[in-house]
Design a protein around this motif. Structure first.
Motif, PDB file in Angstrom:
ATOM      1  N   ASN A   7       0.833  -1.206   0.000  1.00 13.61           N
ATOM      2  CA  ASN A   7       0.000   0.000   0.000  1.00 13.61           C
ATOM      3  C   ASN A   7       0.862   1.247   0.000  1.00 13.61           C
ATOM      4  O   ASN A   7       1.926   1.264   0.619  1.00 13.61           O
ATOM      5  N   ALA A   8       0.362   2.273  -0.662  1.00 17.79           N
ATOM      6  CA  ALA A   8       0.902   3.620  -0.488  1.00 17.79           C
ATOM      7  C   ALA A   8       0.212   4.187   0.749  1.00 17.79           C
ATOM      8  O   ALA A   8      -0.976   3.946   0.980  1.00 17.79           O
ATOM      9  N   GLU A  29       6.686   8.073  -8.968  1.00 18.88           N
ATOM     10  CA  GLU A  29       7.663   7.115  -8.444  1.00 18.88           C
ATOM     11  C   GLU A  29       6.963   5.942  -7.775  1.00 18.88           C
ATOM     12  O   GLU A  29       7.350   4.784  -7.942  1.00 18.88           O
ATOM     13  N   ASP A  30       5.923   6.229  -6.993  1.00 14.70           N
ATOM     14  CA  ASP A  30       5.168   5.181  -6.320  1.00 14.70           C
ATOM     15  C   ASP A  30       4.453   4.296  -7.340  1.00 14.70           C
ATOM     16  O   ASP A  30       4.456   3.079  -7.214  1.00 14.70           O
ATOM     17  N   SER A 126       4.813   2.152   0.771  1.00 14.19           N
ATOM     18  CA  SER A 126       5.508   3.296   0.190  1.00 14.19           C
ATOM     19  C   SER A 126       4.951   4.518   0.920  1.00 14.19           C
ATOM     20  O   SER A 126       3.766   4.822   0.833  1.00 14.19           O
ATOM     21  N   VAL A 127       5.797   5.144   1.707  1.00  9.45           N
ATOM     22  CA  VAL A 127       5.380   6.287   2.517  1.00  9.45           C
ATOM     23  C   VAL A 127       5.581   7.540   1.675  1.00  9.45           C
ATOM     24  O   VAL A 127       6.704   7.882   1.296  1.00  9.45           O
ATOM     25  N   ILE A 128       4.477   8.196   1.389  1.00  9.56           N
ATOM     26  CA  ILE A 128       4.466   9.370   0.524  1.00  9.56           C
ATOM     27  C   ILE A 128       4.503  10.619   1.406  1.00  9.56           C
ATOM     28  O   ILE A 128       3.714  10.735   2.353  1.00  9.56           O
ATOM     29  N   PRO A 129       5.396  11.569   1.135  1.00  8.97           N
ATOM     30  CA  PRO A 129       5.547  12.747   1.996  1.00  8.97           C
ATOM     31  C   PRO A 129       4.412  13.762   1.806  1.00  8.97           C
ATOM     32  O   PRO A 129       4.584  14.824   1.217  1.00  8.97           O
ATOM     33  N   VAL A 130       3.247  13.376   2.301  1.00 11.29           N
ATOM     34  CA  VAL A 130       2.084  14.242   2.250  1.00 11.29           C
ATOM     35  C   VAL A 130       1.212  13.938   3.464  1.00 11.29           C
ATOM     36  O   VAL A 130       1.202  12.805   3.946  1.00 11.29           O
ATOM     37  N   VAL A 131       0.543  14.944   3.987  1.00 12.36           N
ATOM     38  CA  VAL A 131      -0.431  14.762   5.060  1.00 12.36           C
ATOM     39  C   VAL A 131      -1.808  14.947   4.430  1.00 12.36           C
ATOM     40  O   VAL A 131      -2.111  16.015   3.900  1.00 12.36           O
ATOM     41  N   LEU A 132      -2.616  13.900   4.453  1.00  8.72           N
ATOM     42  CA  LEU A 132      -3.953  13.970   3.847  1.00  8.72           C
ATOM     43  C   LEU A 132      -4.992  14.519   4.817  1.00  8.72           C
ATOM     44  O   LEU A 132      -6.007  15.043   4.395  1.00  8.72           O
ATOM     45  N   GLY A 133      -4.759  14.376   6.112  1.00  8.65           N
ATOM     46  CA  GLY A 133      -5.678  14.932   7.099  1.00  8.65           C
ATOM     47  C   GLY A 133      -6.873  14.056   7.387  1.00  8.65           C
ATOM     48  O   GLY A 133      -7.138  13.707   8.512  1.00  8.65           O
ATOM     49  N   LYS A 156      14.923   4.412  -0.245  1.00  8.46           N
ATOM     50  CA  LYS A 156      14.416   5.691  -0.708  1.00  8.46           C
ATOM     51  C   LYS A 156      13.552   5.479  -1.946  1.00  8.46           C
ATOM     52  O   LYS A 156      13.847   4.631  -2.789  1.00  8.46           O
ATOM     53  N   LEU A 157      12.487   6.237  -2.044  1.00  7.78           N
ATOM     54  CA  LEU A 157      11.586   6.193  -3.189  1.00  7.78           C
ATOM     55  C   LEU A 157      11.497   7.605  -3.764  1.00  7.78           C
ATOM     56  O   LEU A 157      10.918   8.493  -3.135  1.00  7.78           O
ATOM     57  N   GLY A 158      12.109   7.802  -4.902  1.00  6.57           N
ATOM     58  CA  GLY A 158      12.124   9.136  -5.488  1.00  6.57           C
ATOM     59  C   GLY A 158      12.944  10.081  -4.634  1.00  6.57           C
ATOM     60  O   GLY A 158      13.889   9.678  -3.948  1.00  6.57           O
ATOM     61  N   ILE A 159      12.545  11.345  -4.618  1.00  8.83           N
ATOM     62  CA  ILE A 159      13.307  12.360  -3.890  1.00  8.83           C
ATOM     63  C   ILE A 159      12.992  12.355  -2.401  1.00  8.83           C
ATOM     64  O   ILE A 159      13.892  12.421  -1.561  1.00  8.83           O
TER      65      ILE A 159
END
Length: 172
Positions: A7-8, A29-30, A126-133, A156-159
């Motif tokens: 899961n992302a 990237e994900d 895959s931990v995506i650097p975003v806060v969805l809230g 690391k995944l992408g930047i």
């Protein structure tokens, strides 16, 4: 056979903002990483809602869609199969078809069913650097007991993203 939940997830632990979220927030990237992982396995199990969000068969892999009403949908030969079999029956069937790895790419309901039946060997996030809230959790609130995880690796995944891989430790 190895069964891997993939899961992302956002930094605040959400797998989607809603049941109709197209996951545009996860990034290219994900999507490439998931494509590579799922092609290697050759088969993905997901629920009907996740498949409807996906909207189409994927190239070079089978999608097993778990639904209570499989006859309501039309299989796509070699690409999409709708089934109302239990998780255990589904895994046995895929094993009989010589799959060595299975990806669980479902939403909270499918993820929870497989976890409760102790049918997940590893969890890859895959931990995506975003806060969805707000949004959907990786598991629903029907998990009654603690399941421990052991970190296998991270990369690391992408930047700014990261993939973490865990082994599940089921206590009997």
């Amino acid at each position: 056979m190895k069964i891997i939940l993939v899961n992302a997830v956002s930094v605040d632990g959400k797998i989607a903002q809603s049941g109709t979220d197209e996951l545009k927030w996860t990034g290219s990237e994900d999507k490439k990483w998931f494509a590579d992982v799922s092609k290697k396995a050759g088969v993905i199990i997901m629920g009907r809602k996740a498949y409807e969000v996906l909207g189409k068969p994927l190239k070079d892999r089978l999608i097993k869609v778990m639904t209570r009403q499989p006859t309501k949908y039309k299989d796509v030969a070699g690409r999409v199969e709708f089934s109302d079999k239990s998780p255990g029956e589904t895994i046995r069937e895929l094993s009989d078809r010589n799959y060595e790895e299975v990806i669980i790419g479902g939403g909270a309901k499918i993820n929870t069913i497989f976890l409760k039946e102790k049918l997940i060997d590893e969890i890859w996030l895959s931990v995506i650097p975003v806060v969805l809230g707000k949004g959907l959790e990786i598991f629903d609130n029907k998990i009654k007991e603690k399941v421990e995880l052991e970190l296998l690796e991270s990369e690391k995944l992408g930047i700014n993203g990261v993939v973490v891989k865990y082994k599940l430790i089921y206590r009997l």
